[in-house]
Design an enzyme around this catalytic site. Structure first.
Site, PDB file in Angstrom:
ATOM      1  N   ARG A  54       1.302  -0.846   0.201  1.00 43.74           N
ATOM      2  CA  ARG A  54       0.015  -0.500  -0.044  1.00 43.74           C
ATOM      3  C   ARG A  54       0.780   0.795   0.305  1.00 43.74           C
ATOM      4  O   ARG A  54       0.521   2.440  -0.067  1.00 43.74           O
ATOM      5  CB  ARG A  54      -0.663   0.058   1.373  1.00 43.74           C
ATOM      6  CG  ARG A  54      -1.619   1.125   0.770  1.00 43.74           C
ATOM      7  CD  ARG A  54      -3.360   0.713   2.428  1.00 43.74           C
ATOM      8  NE  ARG A  54      -2.557  -0.148   3.406  1.00 43.74           N
ATOM      9  CZ  ARG A  54      -2.677   0.068   4.808  1.00 43.74           C
ATOM     10  NH1 ARG A  54      -2.112   2.225   4.704  1.00 43.74           N
ATOM     11  NH2 ARG A  54      -2.019  -0.531   5.303  1.00 43.74           N
ATOM     12  N   TYR A 105     -15.936  18.483 -13.800  1.00 47.23           N
ATOM     13  CA  TYR A 105     -16.179  17.611 -14.231  1.00 47.23           C
ATOM     14  C   TYR A 105     -17.407  16.580 -13.303  1.00 47.23           C
ATOM     15  O   TYR A 105     -17.569  17.043 -12.241  1.00 47.23           O
ATOM     16  CB  TYR A 105     -15.334  16.192 -13.985  1.00 47.23           C
ATOM     17  CG  TYR A 105     -15.145  15.681 -14.089  1.00 47.23           C
ATOM     18  CD1 TYR A 105     -15.551  14.189 -14.572  1.00 47.23           C
ATOM     19  CD2 TYR A 105     -14.710  14.027 -12.895  1.00 47.23           C
ATOM     20  CE1 TYR A 105     -16.165  12.549 -14.608  1.00 47.23           C
ATOM     21  CE2 TYR A 105     -14.410  12.708 -12.612  1.00 47.23           C
ATOM     22  CZ  TYR A 105     -15.486  11.993 -13.790  1.00 47.23           C
ATOM     23  OH  TYR A 105     -16.317  10.497 -13.499  1.00 47.23           O
ATOM     24  N   ASP A 176      -7.948  20.702 -12.875  1.00 45.75           N
ATOM     25  CA  ASP A 176      -7.884  19.552 -13.139  1.00 45.75           C
ATOM     26  C   ASP A 176      -7.960  19.471 -14.544  1.00 45.75           C
ATOM     27  O   ASP A 176      -7.916  19.960 -15.624  1.00 45.75           O
ATOM     28  CB  ASP A 176      -9.280  18.834 -13.258  1.00 45.75           C
ATOM     29  CG  ASP A 176      -9.605  17.237 -14.424  1.00 45.75           C
ATOM     30  OD1 ASP A 176      -9.001  16.858 -14.604  1.00 45.75           O
ATOM     31  OD2 ASP A 176     -10.358  16.877 -13.537  1.00 45.75           O
ATOM     32  N   LYS A 201      -8.718   8.582 -19.041  1.00 47.76           N
ATOM     33  CA  LYS A 201      -8.679   9.345 -20.591  1.00 47.76           C
ATOM     34  C   LYS A 201      -7.365   9.231 -21.426  1.00 47.76           C
ATOM     35  O   LYS A 201      -6.897   8.365 -21.664  1.00 47.76           O
ATOM     36  CB  LYS A 201      -9.660  10.424 -20.015  1.00 47.76           C
ATOM     37  CG  LYS A 201     -10.666  10.539 -19.457  1.00 47.76           C
ATOM     38  CD  LYS A 201     -11.486   9.700 -19.118  1.00 47.76           C
ATOM     39  CE  LYS A 201     -12.719   9.935 -18.303  1.00 47.76           C
ATOM     40  NZ  LYS A 201     -12.180   9.981 -16.960  1.00 47.76           N
TER      41      LYS A 201
END
Length: 362
Positions: A54, A105, A176, A201
């Site tokens: 992790r 978004y 973003d 994306k």
């Protein structure tokens, strides 16, 4: 968290296309693989920096090195774009104000709405094209969230001016950069403190990865965000990181082709009588159109093409589109007949022939 000047990142002097191909590689040593191998490990031998899966992974590290070099900062990979968004918003203090685009978004706006409904923070949604209004909203903000271009309205913000005003008010600035990618826009150089990506994306680029990322030059912010990622477990899969890095290697080629196609298509779409409005900021591979026939025409368009795929994501090598208001959570200020087109890397004549026959039938 310090508002001091960001720590400068060493610049090897390479251009972005070269960085995309060369960064995050193993040393050039005889018999060393050219690509970093997939490290399928949840546990490491004690005594080093990793300890447990992790906290880090060599495959993540290679991706993070490459994206960090492209954006000009240090990158952290996350399980998804929304995991990255949630981790950044988690930095905002109780009852503090976040300024964000009204057309950001959808997942970001929904997270802000959820946090506000639960009394965690306050959000103020603004028109990012009205720079004066955004600057005024910064006065009471702890965090200013920007998209440029916005999704799906494709509005462009004056990032540098807004960032300067936000910093003067003591607020952090997040951009973003999913639509523009670091090849077309580097927000850290414009004054942003943090850059967020939906790696799903353009960065990964092949519609087969779910992943996110945050990039910063501020070492203290980096440490806080990594600590939150370690604690909450919002980490990517190793295979996803490997595929995302593989996608990054061709980012410059894909963006160049998608942008060339989009520029051509935007001009042709503007001349078609079925199209009432074309929204294209002049760069990138996303176009939004508003159809003269309203929502029924938009729905029909998405059902009558052969090459264009009706899908909700974007940034892949294939061309896709969708009527955004089919989602109930999309803002009412987005036109019912708006269709967002993610232009791929196919032959532009084939893309246009497919669109034109569908538009002609409306």
């Amino acid at each position: 968290m310090s508002q001091d000047s960001p720590t400068p990142v060493p610049d090897p002097g390479l251009r972005p296309a070269t960085v995309a191909v060369t960064a995050g590689r193993p040393p050039h040593v005889a018999d060393q693989p050219l690509n970093p191998p997939i490290a399928m490990a949840s546990t490491y031998v004690a005594g080093g920096d990793l300890e447990y899966g992790r906290y880090g992974n060599p495959t993540w590290a290679a991706f993070e090195e490459t994206l960090g070099a492209l954006e000009g900062g240090r990158a952290l990979a996350f399980a998804s774009g929304l995991a990255a968004v949630a981790t950044v918003l988690d930095l905002v203090g109780q009852d503090a104000t976040v300024v964000a685009p009204r057309h950001a978004y959808n997942g970001t706006v929904m997270q802000l709405g959820d946090l506000e409904a639960r009394g965690r923070l306050r959000s103020e949604l603004v028109d990012v094209t009205d720079t004066d209004a955004v600057v005024k909203a910064c006065e009471d903000a702890a965090l200013v969230w920007l998209e440029s271009p916005t999704n799906p309205a494709l509005e462009v913000a004056d990032i540098a001016t807004i960032a300067a005003a936000a910093h003067e008010a003591g607020a952090y600035v997040v951009v973003d950069n999913t639509f523009a990618t670091p090849l077309l826009q580097r927000p850290l150089e414009l004054g942003a403190d943090l850059v967020v990506h939906s790696v799903t994306k353009y960065l990964a680029g092949h519609s087969d990865v779910l992943m996110g990322a945050v990039v910063t030059r501020d070492e203290q912010l980096y440490g806080v965000l990594k600590g939150r990622r370690d604690l909450l477990g919002a980490v990517p899969g190793t295979l996803e990181a490997y595929l995302a890095l593989r996608g990054l290697r061709t980012l410059h080629l894909r963006v160049e082709r998608a942008q060339a196609n989009a520029t051509d298509l935007a001009s042709r779409l503007a001349a078609h009588p079925a199209v009432d409005q074309v929204r294209y900021p002049g760069f990138g591979g996303i176009i939004s159109i508003v159809l003269a026939g309203g929502a029924p025409a938009a729905d029909l368009l998405t059902r009558t093409t052969r090459i264009w795929v009706h899908a909700t994501s974007l940034g892949g090598v294939e061309s896709s589109f969708e009527r955004r208001r089919r989602w109930k959570s999309e803002p009412a200020t987005i036109p019912d007949a708006l269709v967002r087109l993610s232009v791929g890397i196919e032959d532009v004549e084939d893309l246009w022939d497919d669109l034109r026959q569908a538009l002609d039938a409306l």
